[in-house]
Design a protein around this motif. Structure first.
Motif, PDB file in Angstrom:
ATOM      1  N   PHE A  18       2.497   2.994  10.702  1.00 19.94           N
ATOM      2  CA  PHE A  18       3.493   2.510   9.723  1.00 19.94           C
ATOM      3  C   PHE A  18       3.950   3.693   8.691  1.00 19.94           C
ATOM      4  O   PHE A  18       3.069   4.252   8.150  1.00 19.94           O
ATOM      5  CB  PHE A  18       2.752   1.517   8.803  1.00 19.94           C
ATOM      6  N   ALA A  19       5.006   4.097   9.001  1.00 19.97           N
ATOM      7  CA  ALA A  19       5.490   5.328   8.227  1.00 19.97           C
ATOM      8  C   ALA A  19       6.482   4.996   7.293  1.00 19.97           C
ATOM      9  O   ALA A  19       7.514   4.414   7.197  1.00 19.97           O
ATOM     10  CB  ALA A  19       6.489   6.242   9.405  1.00 19.97           C
ATOM     11  N   GLY A  20       5.639   5.103   5.837  1.00 20.15           N
ATOM     12  CA  GLY A  20       6.325   4.741   4.560  1.00 20.15           C
ATOM     13  C   GLY A  20       6.417   5.826   3.726  1.00 20.15           C
ATOM     14  O   GLY A  20       5.428   6.449   3.345  1.00 20.15           O
ATOM     15  N   GLY A  21       7.806   6.380   3.695  1.00 22.23           N
ATOM     16  CA  GLY A  21       8.027   7.637   2.673  1.00 22.23           C
ATOM     17  C   GLY A  21       7.310   8.607   3.405  1.00 22.23           C
ATOM     18  O   GLY A  21       7.615   9.230   4.809  1.00 22.23           O
ATOM     19  N   THR A  22       6.487   9.391   2.753  1.00 23.33           N
ATOM     20  CA  THR A  22       5.764  10.707   3.288  1.00 23.33           C
ATOM     21  C   THR A  22       4.427  10.289   3.979  1.00 23.33           C
ATOM     22  O   THR A  22       3.788  11.138   4.317  1.00 23.33           O
ATOM     23  CB  THR A  22       5.430  11.728   2.518  1.00 23.33           C
ATOM     24  N   ARG A  23       4.150   8.943   3.823  1.00 25.33           N
ATOM     25  CA  ARG A  23       2.774   8.522   4.248  1.00 25.33           C
ATOM     26  C   ARG A  23       2.781   8.016   5.567  1.00 25.33           C
ATOM     27  O   ARG A  23       3.894   7.306   6.122  1.00 25.33           O
ATOM     28  CB  ARG A  23       2.493   7.206   3.476  1.00 25.33           C
ATOM     29  N   ARG A  24       1.861   8.286   6.448  1.00 27.51           N
ATOM     30  CA  ARG A  24       1.704   7.689   7.707  1.00 27.51           C
ATOM     31  C   ARG A  24       0.309   6.938   7.882  1.00 27.51           C
ATOM     32  O   ARG A  24      -0.807   7.578   7.695  1.00 27.51           O
ATOM     33  CB  ARG A  24       1.672   8.630   8.861  1.00 27.51           C
ATOM     34  N   VAL A  55       0.792  -1.233  -0.139  1.00 23.72           N
ATOM     35  CA  VAL A  55       0.011  -0.025  -0.066  1.00 23.72           C
ATOM     36  C   VAL A  55       0.976   1.290   0.026  1.00 23.72           C
ATOM     37  O   VAL A  55       0.493   2.234  -0.581  1.00 23.72           O
ATOM     38  CB  VAL A  55      -0.860   0.197   1.290  1.00 23.72           C
ATOM     39  N   ALA A  56       1.970   1.316   0.709  1.00 27.55           N
ATOM     40  CA  ALA A  56       2.704   2.609   0.752  1.00 27.55           C
ATOM     41  C   ALA A  56       4.104   1.914   0.573  1.00 27.55           C
ATOM     42  O   ALA A  56       5.028   1.647   1.545  1.00 27.55           O
ATOM     43  CB  ALA A  56       2.693   2.970   2.255  1.00 27.55           C
ATOM     44  N   PRO A  57       4.565   1.674  -0.650  1.00 31.60           N
ATOM     45  CA  PRO A  57       5.991   1.123  -0.978  1.00 31.60           C
ATOM     46  C   PRO A  57       7.259   2.084  -0.796  1.00 31.60           C
ATOM     47  O   PRO A  57       6.915   3.356  -0.710  1.00 31.60           O
ATOM     48  CB  PRO A  57       5.974   0.798  -2.463  1.00 31.60           C
ATOM     49  N   GLY A  58       8.462   1.510  -0.528  1.00 30.45           N
ATOM     50  CA  GLY A  58       9.431   2.343  -0.375  1.00 30.45           C
ATOM     51  C   GLY A  58      10.135   2.374   1.155  1.00 30.45           C
ATOM     52  O   GLY A  58       9.461   1.221   2.064  1.00 30.45           O
ATOM     53  N   SER A  59      11.238   3.044   1.550  1.00 21.97           N
ATOM     54  CA  SER A  59      11.410   2.951   2.788  1.00 21.97           C
ATOM     55  C   SER A  59      10.401   3.228   3.988  1.00 21.97           C
ATOM     56  O   SER A  59       9.702   3.903   3.654  1.00 21.97           O
ATOM     57  CB  SER A  59      12.576   3.999   2.931  1.00 21.97           C
ATOM     58  N   ALA A  60      10.439   2.455   5.035  1.00 21.50           N
ATOM     59  CA  ALA A  60       9.454   2.380   5.932  1.00 21.50           C
ATOM     60  C   ALA A  60      10.007   1.865   7.237  1.00 21.50           C
ATOM     61  O   ALA A  60      11.233   1.460   7.300  1.00 21.50           O
ATOM     62  CB  ALA A  60       8.354   1.589   5.673  1.00 21.50           C
ATOM     63  N   ARG A  61       9.528   2.457   8.203  1.00 19.14           N
ATOM     64  CA  ARG A  61       9.519   2.124   9.707  1.00 19.14           C
ATOM     65  C   ARG A  61       8.254   2.010  10.490  1.00 19.14           C
ATOM     66  O   ARG A  61       7.293   2.510  10.168  1.00 19.14           O
ATOM     67  CB  ARG A  61      10.490   3.384  10.251  1.00 19.14           C
ATOM     68  N   VAL A  62       8.273   1.301  11.523  1.00 18.24           N
ATOM     69  CA  VAL A  62       7.064   1.325  12.519  1.00 18.24           C
ATOM     70  C   VAL A  62       7.403   2.125  13.807  1.00 18.24           C
ATOM     71  O   VAL A  62       8.457   2.122  14.427  1.00 18.24           O
ATOM     72  CB  VAL A  62       6.655  -0.130  13.089  1.00 18.24           C
ATOM     73  N   GLU A  63       6.199   2.859  14.277  1.00 20.38           N
ATOM     74  CA  GLU A  63       6.396   3.558  15.378  1.00 20.38           C
ATOM     75  C   GLU A  63       5.506   3.611  16.375  1.00 20.38           C
ATOM     76  O   GLU A  63       4.310   3.148  16.019  1.00 20.38           O
ATOM     77  CB  GLU A  63       6.153   5.142  14.893  1.00 20.38           C
ATOM     78  N   ASP A  64       5.720   3.462  17.653  1.00 23.95           N
ATOM     79  CA  ASP A  64       4.805   3.718  18.845  1.00 23.95           C
ATOM     80  C   ASP A  64       3.932   1.965  18.531  1.00 23.95           C
ATOM     81  O   ASP A  64       2.753   2.433  19.128  1.00 23.95           O
ATOM     82  CB  ASP A  64       3.990   4.899  18.749  1.00 23.95           C
ATOM     83  N   PRO A  65       4.607   1.175  18.717  1.00 24.92           N
ATOM     84  CA  PRO A  65       3.944  -0.166  18.619  1.00 24.92           C
ATOM     85  C   PRO A  65       3.429  -0.382  20.152  1.00 24.92           C
ATOM     86  O   PRO A  65       4.109  -0.126  21.076  1.00 24.92           O
ATOM     87  CB  PRO A  65       4.933  -1.238  18.371  1.00 24.92           C
ATOM     88  N   ARG A  66       2.058  -0.756  20.299  1.00 27.08           N
ATOM     89  CA  ARG A  66       1.544  -1.037  21.633  1.00 27.08           C
ATOM     90  C   ARG A  66       0.630  -2.468  21.647  1.00 27.08           C
ATOM     91  O   ARG A  66      -0.117  -2.751  20.733  1.00 27.08           O
ATOM     92  CB  ARG A  66       0.676   0.243  22.062  1.00 27.08           C
ATOM     93  N   HIS A  67       1.122  -3.082  22.480  1.00 24.61           N
ATOM     94  CA  HIS A  67       0.113  -4.465  22.692  1.00 24.61           C
ATOM     95  C   HIS A  67      -0.596  -4.412  23.690  1.00 24.61           C
ATOM     96  O   HIS A  67      -0.525  -3.755  24.786  1.00 24.61           O
ATOM     97  CB  HIS A  67       1.358  -5.522  22.907  1.00 24.61           C
TER      98      HIS A  67
END
Length: 344
Positions: free
Chosen positions: A240-246, A215-227
């Motif tokens: 899910f922060a992918g490029g300029t997408r959140r 859905v949001a290709p390119g460089s990505a990272r995950v932020e603030d994971p909460r279980h």
């Protein structure tokens, strides 16, 4: 981290460089071809054959298990050679592809053996992570995955995971009438793995991660994971922060030993529900109300196998090999999310 061995060019690489076109079927062996602990080996073997490959071998932890796998595949019209070692199998059967369907945490030796032998690999997810891995081991595994991806590409070999859910996106577009993935801001998924806690998340998380990458290709990272625990299930929320997408993501697992198991996802509240045909040969997807549409199609795992074999054929015809950046990134994202999940 286990070192990646330096190797000489494989026969497949030499064929690719020479530009020789081959029309013969690809020759495949399967590690973990039995239906043990909900394994996918028999399905992957069946799909490979249906997509035109020859299933030449099965490999088990013992000769008895390998022979049992061979017997289980016989009703499908398959009669592969049984062995306990890839090297032993290769002495009698020339191969092009190794399908690794053994349990999570056991894949590394097979990946290294395939690399030494010059074989393409389709590996069950996750690529390297295992249920007993510490957070440090998960991060080390992600680094090893990056090294392996580069080593496979250097030999013109394909290395992929069986992340079939990305192949459901065309059905999602068909039923919901929209291909606007750029506008997606919310993702939800519900799955029913066999086991809870870390083992369940290990089995489940590659699915939503691969969908989010599509859905949001390119460089990505995950932020603030909460279980959190919710009734009989568990929920993992993250950004899910992918490029300029959140994209705000929520994944819920509800462990269930019996089949069929629930599996569904939503993009901005538009759901796609999976219903598996009793034969296991087909899948129906439904939107539910208010749209209430459905579409019956083949198992997306078969589509994933076909896509992988097509990639291998393209490499044999001289197409350049590139390390799978999405696969490497998925191991890093998986390690980050698993760190937020309880071990038990």
């Amino acid at each position: 981290m286990r070192p990646v061995e330096a190797t000489t060019p494989a026969a497949a690489s030499e064929r690719a460089r020479s530009g020789v076109l081959e029309t013969r079927p690809l020759r495949v062996a399967v590690v973990g071809a039995r239906r043990v602990r909900q394994g996918t080996g028999p399905f992957l073997a069946r799909h490979a054959r249906a997509c035109g490959a020859e299933v030449r071998g099965v490999i088990g932890t013992s000769l008895a298990s390998a022979e049992a796998a061979r017997a289980e595949l016989a009703p499908l019209g398959l009669s592969p050679r049984a062995d306990t070692r890839l090297e032993g199998l290769l002495r009698n059967e020339p191969l092009d592809v190794l399908i690794v369907a053994s349990p999570a945490g056991t894949h590394a030796p097979w990946l290294h053996a395939a690399l030494r032998a010059g074989l393409h690999v389709l590996c069950e997810k996750p690529l390297l992570a295992g249920p007993g891995d510490s957070d440090a081991a998960l991060r080390a595994g992600a680094r090893e995955a990056a090294a392996l991806a580069e080593a496979f590409a250097a030999r013109s070999l394909a290395l992929s995971e069986t992340c079939q859910w990305t192949h459901t996106l065309p059905v999602f577009w068909l039923l919901h009438g929209s291909r606007d993935l750029d506008g997606v801001r919310r993702f939800e998924m519900v799955l029913q793995p066999v086991e809870p806690a870390r083992r369940g998340w290990l089995e489940s998380l590659p699915h939503p991660l691969s969908l989010l990458q599509a859905v949001a290709p390119g460089s990505a990272r995950v932020e603030d994971p909460r279980h959190e625990r919710s009734g009989g299930g568990e929920i993992l929320s993250f950004t899910f922060a992918g490029g300029t997408r959140r994209i705000r993501a929520s994944v819920e697992i509800r462990p269930r030993a019996e089949t069929p198991r629930r599996a569904e996802y939503a993009l901005d509240g538009r759901w796609l529900h999976r219903r598996v045909d009793p034969s296991g040969q087909a899948v129906t997807y439904e939107t539910g109300p208010p749209v209430d549409r459905s579409w019956r199609t083949v198992d997306p795992m078969k589509i994933a196998v076909r896509a992988f074999l097509a990639r291998v054929a393209a490499l044999h015809c001289g197409e350049p090999a590139l390390a799978d950046a999405a696969l490497v990134q998925r191991q890093e994202l998986l390690a980050a999310l698993l760190a937020a999940c309880p071990v038990a």
